[in-house]
Motif scaffolding. Structure first.
Motif, PDB file in Angstrom:
ATOM      1  N   ASN A  57      -5.889   5.427 -11.474  1.00  0.00           N
ATOM      2  CA  ASN A  57      -5.781   5.813 -12.880  1.00  0.00           C
ATOM      3  C   ASN A  57      -6.853   5.058 -13.660  1.00  0.00           C
ATOM      4  O   ASN A  57      -6.810   3.835 -13.742  1.00  0.00           O
ATOM      5  N   SER A  58      -7.774   5.795 -14.246  1.00  0.00           N
ATOM      6  CA  SER A  58      -8.880   5.134 -14.945  1.00  0.00           C
ATOM      7  C   SER A  58      -8.475   4.536 -16.290  1.00  0.00           C
ATOM      8  O   SER A  58      -9.252   3.824 -16.902  1.00  0.00           O
ATOM      9  N   ARG A  59      -7.255   4.811 -16.736  1.00  0.00           N
ATOM     10  CA  ARG A  59      -6.786   4.178 -17.980  1.00  0.00           C
ATOM     11  C   ARG A  59      -6.547   2.679 -17.761  1.00  0.00           C
ATOM     12  O   ARG A  59      -6.508   1.909 -18.703  1.00  0.00           O
ATOM     13  N   THR A  60      -6.365   2.307 -16.504  1.00  0.00           N
ATOM     14  CA  THR A  60      -6.221   0.902 -16.122  1.00  0.00           C
ATOM     15  C   THR A  60      -7.573   0.427 -15.597  1.00  0.00           C
ATOM     16  O   THR A  60      -8.177   1.107 -14.781  1.00  0.00           O
ATOM     17  N   GLN A  61      -8.048  -0.709 -16.045  1.00  0.00           N
ATOM     18  CA  GLN A  61      -9.313  -1.242 -15.539  1.00  0.00           C
ATOM     19  C   GLN A  61      -9.199  -1.502 -14.043  1.00  0.00           C
ATOM     20  O   GLN A  61      -8.117  -1.817 -13.536  1.00  0.00           O
ATOM     21  N   LEU A  62     -10.330  -1.402 -13.354  1.00  0.00           N
ATOM     22  CA  LEU A  62     -10.352  -1.586 -11.903  1.00  0.00           C
ATOM     23  C   LEU A  62      -9.740  -2.924 -11.497  1.00  0.00           C
ATOM     24  O   LEU A  62      -8.892  -2.975 -10.604  1.00  0.00           O
ATOM     25  N   GLN A  63     -10.130  -3.997 -12.157  1.00  0.00           N
ATOM     26  CA  GLN A  63      -9.619  -5.326 -11.788  1.00  0.00           C
ATOM     27  C   GLN A  63      -8.105  -5.407 -11.962  1.00  0.00           C
ATOM     28  O   GLN A  63      -7.399  -5.940 -11.107  1.00  0.00           O
ATOM     29  N   LEU A  64      -7.585  -4.868 -13.032  1.00  0.00           N
ATOM     30  CA  LEU A  64      -6.142  -4.863 -13.268  1.00  0.00           C
ATOM     31  C   LEU A  64      -5.428  -3.987 -12.240  1.00  0.00           C
ATOM     32  O   LEU A  64      -4.365  -4.348 -11.735  1.00  0.00           O
ATOM     33  N   TRP A  65      -6.029  -2.838 -11.902  1.00  0.00           N
ATOM     34  CA  TRP A  65      -5.456  -1.937 -10.900  1.00  0.00           C
ATOM     35  C   TRP A  65      -5.349  -2.655  -9.552  1.00  0.00           C
ATOM     36  O   TRP A  65      -4.336  -2.555  -8.860  1.00  0.00           O
ATOM     37  N   ILE A  66      -6.380  -3.396  -9.194  1.00  0.00           N
ATOM     38  CA  ILE A  66      -6.386  -4.143  -7.935  1.00  0.00           C
ATOM     39  C   ILE A  66      -5.263  -5.184  -7.929  1.00  0.00           C
ATOM     40  O   ILE A  66      -4.595  -5.389  -6.912  1.00  0.00           O
ATOM     41  N   GLN A  67      -5.038  -5.837  -9.060  1.00  0.00           N
ATOM     42  CA  GLN A  67      -3.962  -6.821  -9.155  1.00  0.00           C
ATOM     43  C   GLN A  67      -2.589  -6.166  -9.036  1.00  0.00           C
ATOM     44  O   GLN A  67      -1.672  -6.748  -8.465  1.00  0.00           O
ATOM     45  N   ARG A  68      -2.445  -4.958  -9.549  1.00  0.00           N
ATOM     46  CA  ARG A  68      -1.157  -4.250  -9.494  1.00  0.00           C
ATOM     47  C   ARG A  68      -0.862  -3.671  -8.113  1.00  0.00           C
ATOM     48  O   ARG A  68       0.304  -3.529  -7.739  1.00  0.00           O
ATOM     49  N   TYR A  69      -1.897  -3.273  -7.384  1.00  0.00           N
ATOM     50  CA  TYR A  69      -1.705  -2.588  -6.102  1.00  0.00           C
ATOM     51  C   TYR A  69      -2.462  -3.263  -4.956  1.00  0.00           C
ATOM     52  O   TYR A  69      -3.209  -2.604  -4.216  1.00  0.00           O
ATOM     53  N   PRO A  70      -2.270  -4.545  -4.745  1.00  0.00           N
ATOM     54  CA  PRO A  70      -3.024  -5.223  -3.667  1.00  0.00           C
ATOM     55  C   PRO A  70      -2.694  -4.660  -2.281  1.00  0.00           C
ATOM     56  O   PRO A  70      -3.533  -4.713  -1.380  1.00  0.00           O
ATOM     57  N   GLN A  71      -1.496  -4.123  -2.110  1.00  0.00           N
ATOM     58  CA  GLN A  71      -1.105  -3.571  -0.814  1.00  0.00           C
ATOM     59  C   GLN A  71      -1.968  -2.374  -0.404  1.00  0.00           C
ATOM     60  O   GLN A  71      -2.135  -2.095   0.778  1.00  0.00           O
ATOM     61  N   LEU A  72      -2.555  -1.690  -1.375  1.00  0.00           N
ATOM     62  CA  LEU A  72      -3.393  -0.533  -1.063  1.00  0.00           C
ATOM     63  C   LEU A  72      -4.756  -0.937  -0.509  1.00  0.00           C
ATOM     64  O   LEU A  72      -5.458  -0.119   0.072  1.00  0.00           O
ATOM     65  N   LEU A  73      -5.102  -2.198  -0.676  1.00  0.00           N
ATOM     66  CA  LEU A  73      -6.412  -2.661  -0.227  1.00  0.00           C
ATOM     67  C   LEU A  73      -6.357  -3.464   1.068  1.00  0.00           C
ATOM     68  O   LEU A  73      -7.381  -3.982   1.517  1.00  0.00           O
ATOM     69  N   ILE A  74      -5.193  -3.548   1.673  1.00  0.00           N
ATOM     70  CA  ILE A  74      -5.045  -4.331   2.909  1.00  0.00           C
ATOM     71  C   ILE A  74      -6.017  -3.849   3.984  1.00  0.00           C
ATOM     72  O   ILE A  74      -6.704  -4.637   4.602  1.00  0.00           O
ATOM     73  N   ASP A  75      -6.093  -2.551   4.215  1.00  0.00           N
ATOM     74  CA  ASP A  75      -6.985  -2.029   5.244  1.00  0.00           C
ATOM     75  C   ASP A  75      -8.215  -1.337   4.649  1.00  0.00           C
ATOM     76  O   ASP A  75      -8.926  -0.615   5.338  1.00  0.00           O
ATOM     77  N   PHE A  76      -8.482  -1.578   3.371  1.00  0.00           N
ATOM     78  CA  PHE A  76      -9.598  -0.898   2.714  1.00  0.00           C
ATOM     79  C   PHE A  76     -10.956  -1.182   3.366  1.00  0.00           C
ATOM     80  O   PHE A  76     -11.726  -0.244   3.586  1.00  0.00           O
ATOM     81  N   PRO A  77     -11.294  -2.422   3.694  1.00  0.00           N
ATOM     82  CA  PRO A  77     -12.601  -2.655   4.341  1.00  0.00           C
ATOM     83  C   PRO A  77     -12.781  -1.855   5.634  1.00  0.00           C
ATOM     84  O   PRO A  77     -13.851  -1.313   5.892  1.00  0.00           O
ATOM     85  N   GLN A  78     -11.710  -1.746   6.418  1.00  0.00           N
ATOM     86  CA  GLN A  78     -11.789  -0.973   7.662  1.00  0.00           C
ATOM     87  C   GLN A  78     -11.976   0.513   7.363  1.00  0.00           C
ATOM     88  O   GLN A  78     -12.784   1.183   7.995  1.00  0.00           O
ATOM     89  N   ARG A  79     -11.223   1.031   6.384  1.00  0.00           N
ATOM     90  CA  ARG A  79     -11.376   2.440   5.990  1.00  0.00           C
ATOM     91  C   ARG A  79     -12.797   2.713   5.525  1.00  0.00           C
ATOM     92  O   ARG A  79     -13.396   3.730   5.884  1.00  0.00           O
ATOM     93  N   ALA A  80     -13.328   1.805   4.712  1.00  0.00           N
ATOM     94  CA  ALA A  80     -14.685   1.980   4.191  1.00  0.00           C
ATOM     95  C   ALA A  80     -15.698   2.001   5.335  1.00  0.00           C
ATOM     96  O   ALA A  80     -16.597   2.851   5.365  1.00  0.00           O
ATOM     97  N   ARG A  81     -15.546   1.091   6.278  1.00  0.00           N
ATOM     98  CA  ARG A  81     -16.450   1.019   7.427  1.00  0.00           C
ATOM     99  C   ARG A  81     -16.374   2.297   8.268  1.00  0.00           C
ATOM    100  O   ARG A  81     -17.396   2.832   8.695  1.00  0.00           O
ATOM    101  N   GLU A  82     -15.165   2.799   8.495  1.00  0.00           N
ATOM    102  CA  GLU A  82     -14.987   4.001   9.318  1.00  0.00           C
ATOM    103  C   GLU A  82     -15.542   5.255   8.648  1.00  0.00           C
ATOM    104  O   GLU A  82     -15.923   6.207   9.330  1.00  0.00           O
TER     105      GLU A  82
END
Length: 162
Positions: free
Chosen positions: A61-86
């Motif tokens: 949701n772009s109404r929330t700043q990226l940094q704040l979004w990351i703080q709210r949903y850290p669980q969504l970024l657990i495997d993000f580096p691997q997804r990005a690499r793949e």
């Protein structure tokens, strides 16, 4: 990258350069329109891992700043580096498709912008609800990137190393 005849049908259908390129195009266009600047090339590798992962996509949701979004949903970024690499090869194919079809241009500074000579792609033609959602979330990501600061900062916040 496997040749097309060696890919599973699911990968060939869902991660084809036309569809993924359409998501990237939507993001690049929104970024270009919002900032009046070309899209920083390194950020192209962060779009598909965010949009194609359904649980992540639902919460973008772009109404929330990226940094704040990351703080709210850290669980969504657990495997993000691997997804990005793949998804790097898929992203490369999609960018190559956009460049070959003349939809985007590579600037002398190595950034991406929508080609002024090409027709704007429709947001509704040949689109179902899920594709529409992917395109819309790509636009949200463009708005995040437009206000989030330097490329390096965005990579660090998402936990990815270039």
């Amino acid at each position: 990258m496997k040749s097309w005849n060696m890919r599973t049908h699911e990968v060939a259908f869902l991660l084809n350069p036309a569809f993924c390129g359409r998501v990237l195009y939507s993001t690049i266009k929104t970024y270009n329109d919002k900032t009046c600047r070309a899209f920083p090339f390194p950020l192209i590798y962060l779009i598909l891992p965010l949009v194609l992962h359904k649980e992540t996509r639902i919460n973008i949701n772009s109404r929330t700043q990226l940094q704040l979004w990351i703080q709210r949903y850290p669980q969504l970024l657990i495997d993000f580096p691997q997804r990005a690499r793949e998804l790097v090869p898929i992203t490369n194919e999609s960018v190559e498709f956009l460049l070959q079809t003349g939809k985007v241009l590579l600037t002398p500074n190595g950034e991406l912008e929508i080609s002024p000579a090409s027709k704007t792609l429709s947001k509704t033609k040949f689109v179902d609800a899920e594709i529409s959602e992917c395109l819309k979330k790509g636009e949200h990501i463009a708005k995040w990137f437009a206000t989030a600061g330097k490329v390096e900062t965005i990579y660090i916040e998402l936990g990815v190393r270039p």
